[in-house]
Motif scaffolding. Structure first.
Motif, PDB file in Angstrom:
ATOM      1  N   VAL A   6       0.963  -1.172   0.107  1.00 64.12           N
ATOM      2  CA  VAL A   6       0.053  -0.116   0.150  1.00 64.12           C
ATOM      3  C   VAL A   6       0.952   1.332   0.048  1.00 64.12           C
ATOM      4  CG1 VAL A   6      -0.085   0.133   2.781  1.00 64.12           C
ATOM      5  CG2 VAL A   6      -1.818   1.079   0.981  1.00 64.12           C
ATOM      6  N   THR A   7       0.505   2.306  -0.701  1.00 62.45           N
ATOM      7  CA  THR A   7       1.110   3.355  -0.918  1.00 62.45           C
ATOM      8  C   THR A   7       0.040   4.652  -0.827  1.00 62.45           C
ATOM      9  OG1 THR A   7       3.025   2.572  -2.319  1.00 62.45           O
ATOM     10  CG2 THR A   7       2.512   5.005  -2.153  1.00 62.45           C
ATOM     11  N   SER A   8       0.229   5.581  -0.196  1.00 59.90           N
ATOM     12  CA  SER A   8      -0.806   6.573   0.109  1.00 59.90           C
ATOM     13  C   SER A   8       0.262   8.153  -0.111  1.00 59.90           C
ATOM     14  CB  SER A   8      -1.378   6.672   1.559  1.00 59.90           C
ATOM     15  OG  SER A   8      -2.151   7.683   1.676  1.00 59.90           O
ATOM     16  N   ARG A  13      -0.493   7.859   6.483  1.00 61.34           N
ATOM     17  CA  ARG A  13      -1.656   7.117   6.165  1.00 61.34           C
ATOM     18  C   ARG A  13      -1.448   5.475   6.005  1.00 61.34           C
ATOM     19  NH1 ARG A  13      -6.818   6.219   6.761  1.00 61.34           N
ATOM     20  NH2 ARG A  13      -7.770   5.227   4.704  1.00 61.34           N
ATOM     21  N   SER A  14      -0.350   5.066   5.353  1.00 66.44           N
ATOM     22  CA  SER A  14      -0.284   3.537   5.291  1.00 66.44           C
ATOM     23  C   SER A  14       0.227   3.076   6.671  1.00 66.44           C
ATOM     24  CB  SER A  14       0.735   3.358   3.997  1.00 66.44           C
ATOM     25  OG  SER A  14       2.324   4.084   4.280  1.00 66.44           O
ATOM     26  N   LEU A  17      -2.804   2.768   8.668  1.00 64.19           N
ATOM     27  CA  LEU A  17      -3.533   1.552   8.221  1.00 64.19           C
ATOM     28  C   LEU A  17      -3.028   0.192   8.487  1.00 64.19           C
ATOM     29  CD1 LEU A  17      -4.206   2.990   4.580  1.00 64.19           C
ATOM     30  CD2 LEU A  17      -6.065   2.292   6.382  1.00 64.19           C
ATOM     31  N   GLY A 132       4.029  -1.448   3.522  1.00 63.87           N
ATOM     32  CA  GLY A 132       3.827  -0.009   2.959  1.00 63.87           C
ATOM     33  C   GLY A 132       4.964   0.417   2.296  1.00 63.87           C
ATOM     34  N   ASP A 154      -5.206   2.774  -0.487  1.00 62.20           N
ATOM     35  CA  ASP A 154      -5.064   3.048   0.923  1.00 62.20           C
ATOM     36  C   ASP A 154      -6.371   3.046   1.495  1.00 62.20           C
ATOM     37  OD1 ASP A 154      -5.978   5.343   0.054  1.00 62.20           O
ATOM     38  OD2 ASP A 154      -4.377   6.661   1.014  1.00 62.20           O
TER      39      ASP A 154
END
Length: 176
Positions: A6-8, A13-14, A17, A132, A154
């Motif tokens: 996941v990338t944000s 954010r990651s 999460l 992440g 995300d």
């Protein structure tokens, strides 16, 4: 190979999460190994490079940055603390693991250091891996993963859906 990331664009954010996901999965009895950012620690520096991480499944919490003084904008990562965290996570990986989580595939991993070897070890053992990945490291991560990693949005529901697909459905309690 079961690997996703996941990338944000939203700062932190990651991290949040993955930390929240790890807590939820642990509460369900899932066996986790890896590292998540300690969400209760408030960093002191504007560049955001001041953090503590929690080794999964249950600690310890390790500060992985050094105090270089208020005026410094240099990288504060503490190589000794990173090595300690990786060794502790590796010791947990030898057990029965449902999922390996790492809060960040960052510059250290891009250079083949940090948690690089541990990620590869988990993948070789057939353990699903969720990471992440910072936007600046996506190209290096694609090379590392051979382009086989699944990009996830995300979104907590999407992360949970991926986990539901890849984590073995095991009983988490012992019969009486």
């Amino acid at each position: 190979m079961k690997i996703a990331y996941v990338t944000s664009a939203k700062r932190g954010r990651s991290d949040s999460l993955l930390a929240e996901l790890a807590e939820d999965l642990r509460a369900e009895g899932r066996r986790l190994t890896g590292i998540v950012k300690d969400q209760s620690y408030a960093g002191h520096y504007a560049n955001g490079c001041d953090m503590k991480i929690r080794v999964l499944p249950a600690g310890p919490v390790i500060r992985i940055t050094q105090n270089l003084g208020q005026g410094s904008d240099a990288c504060r990562l503490d190589p000794a603390a990173i090595t300690e965290a990786a060794a502790r996570a590796e010791a947990n990986l030898m057990g029965d693991t449902d999922l390996f989580i790492l809060n960040k595939f960052g510059p250290e991993e891009c250079s083949g250091r940090g948690f690089y070897t541990l990620i590869a070890t988990a993948m070789e053992a057939g353990i699903p891996v969720l990471l992440g990945v910072s936007t600046t490291c996506e190209a290096a991560f694609a090379t590392f993963s051979g382009g086989l990693a699944e990009a996830l949005p995300d979104d907590p529901a999407e992360l949970r859906n991926w986990c539901a697909k890849v984590i073995p459905d095991r009983k988490t309690h012992t019969p009486a």
